[in-house]
Write an enzyme that holds these catalytic residues in place. Sequence first.
Site, PDB file in Angstrom:
ATOM      1  N   HIS A 312       0.828  -1.217   0.000  1.00  0.00           N
ATOM      2  CA  HIS A 312       0.000   0.000   0.000  1.00  0.00           C
ATOM      3  C   HIS A 312       0.856   1.258   0.000  1.00  0.00           C
ATOM      4  CE1 HIS A 312      -2.367  -3.228   2.084  1.00  0.00           C
ATOM      5  NE2 HIS A 312      -3.230  -2.863   1.151  1.00  0.00           N
ATOM      6  N   LEU A 313       0.278   2.331  -0.489  1.00  0.00           N
ATOM      7  CA  LEU A 313       1.020   3.587  -0.639  1.00  0.00           C
ATOM      8  C   LEU A 313       1.063   4.384   0.658  1.00  0.00           C
ATOM      9  CD1 LEU A 313      -0.345   4.922  -4.066  1.00  0.00           C
ATOM     10  CD2 LEU A 313       1.483   3.274  -3.625  1.00  0.00           C
TER      11      LEU A 313
END
Length: 398
Positions: A312-313
């Site tokens: 995930h960012l």
Amino acid sequence: MANPKSHIFSLSLIVTTSLFLLLHFPTVSFAQTLFVFGDGLYDAGNKQFLSSNRVDASFPPYGITIGKATGRWSDGRIIPDYLADFMGIPRIPPILQNPADFSHGANFAVADATVLGSPLETMTLSQQVIKFLETKNRWENQTRSEAIYLFYIASDDYLSYAKNNPNPSDDQKQAFVDQVITDIEAQIKVVYGSGGRKFAFQNLAPLGCLPAVKQAYGNVQECVKLPSELAALHNKKLIKLLVDLSRQLSGFQYSFYDFFSSIQNRVIKSKIYTFETGTAACCGTGPVNGTGCSTNNLCANIEDYVFFDGKHLTQEGNLQVGHLIWGADPEVVGPNNLRELLVLPLDVTIILADIQEAMAAIRKSQNKIENLYDITKMESEMENQWAYQVKKASSFLI
Ligand SMILES: *[C@@H]1O[C@H](CO)[C@@H](O)[C@H](O)[C@H]1NC(C)=O
Ligand SMILES: *[C@@H]1O[C@H](CO)[C@@H](O)[C@H](O)[C@H]1NC(C)=O
């Protein structure tokens, strides 16, 4: 052959001009509603209501940048949060939260969601859509038609497929992608059937570049080929599907954002996009911090990383993506960006059909992996990073 760049420019000029004209009609109303479908990238907390096990995103260091773990899989805000901000509406709560204010929409996304199969403690895309059908009477018919329907889904389908089928033939890959796309098509049609008209799709990341995937394959120097290849095949079929649906379904409007290229660019040329690294995650263990994010293995400067954990960012990554979906040009998001999709009157499909066709033709060639290294494209993307005051690199952007 004509310079494709000027072609694109004239197309956006047409779109801009027609929007300008249309905006002078007093009947145009703007969407105030956002429905979100997808996996952990978009999950605003649903997983914690579905799981009987510990959900990492409910604990620090998730949420650390905003001082609170909310079940979001990032150090802070996620993409739907920023899109709601840009739309000028409150952030959209997870549908399983009770009580919550759903007057501006609901978020149905859950970590680990897939299109196919029946994974535990999550909702597949069809289950998310069923949940939408069960709850849809909370919103007026008109509200549902004007609303934006945002999707990011299928990364876990391809990651499991690649894991279980390390050497698929081209036919096998196509067949699997077709299965996924056919199901997505069915779900879009269900949402359309209950009034949805404005669909916003974020295409799949180059999945082989996720730190978790590189680490799992023991291939930390470079992106893993098969998962990225499956994602690219998927993305190609997805845009074709959207173009087909815009012909088939009256009033169907869409926005297609090329997340694949955005991530590829940020992994390869992190510094151009304000990051120090796009290869390793900020939080986690192992050679690229691919798994096991905890408070004990958090990096010092989170905003220097593209990835917060292995999949995930960071909030900074989400912010950049949010800006691109909202306002980038047709090289990055087309035929409409979200800002344009929002104000399109509900009946302009016919006017836009030619533009959509032209955009799709351009995009087909863009979807070739080789083109993803295209410098003009990167600069076009930067052009839209107005929040960062990135200096325009050259004059050809007009
Ligand atoms: C909303 O749509 C449904 C199904 O099309 C219809 O039966 C109903 O009458 C509509 N409600 C209003 C208030 O228009
Ligand atoms: C992995 O995370 C640690 C923090 O635990 C950080 O100091 C390190 O720089 C990260 N690794 C890489 C390759 O960025």
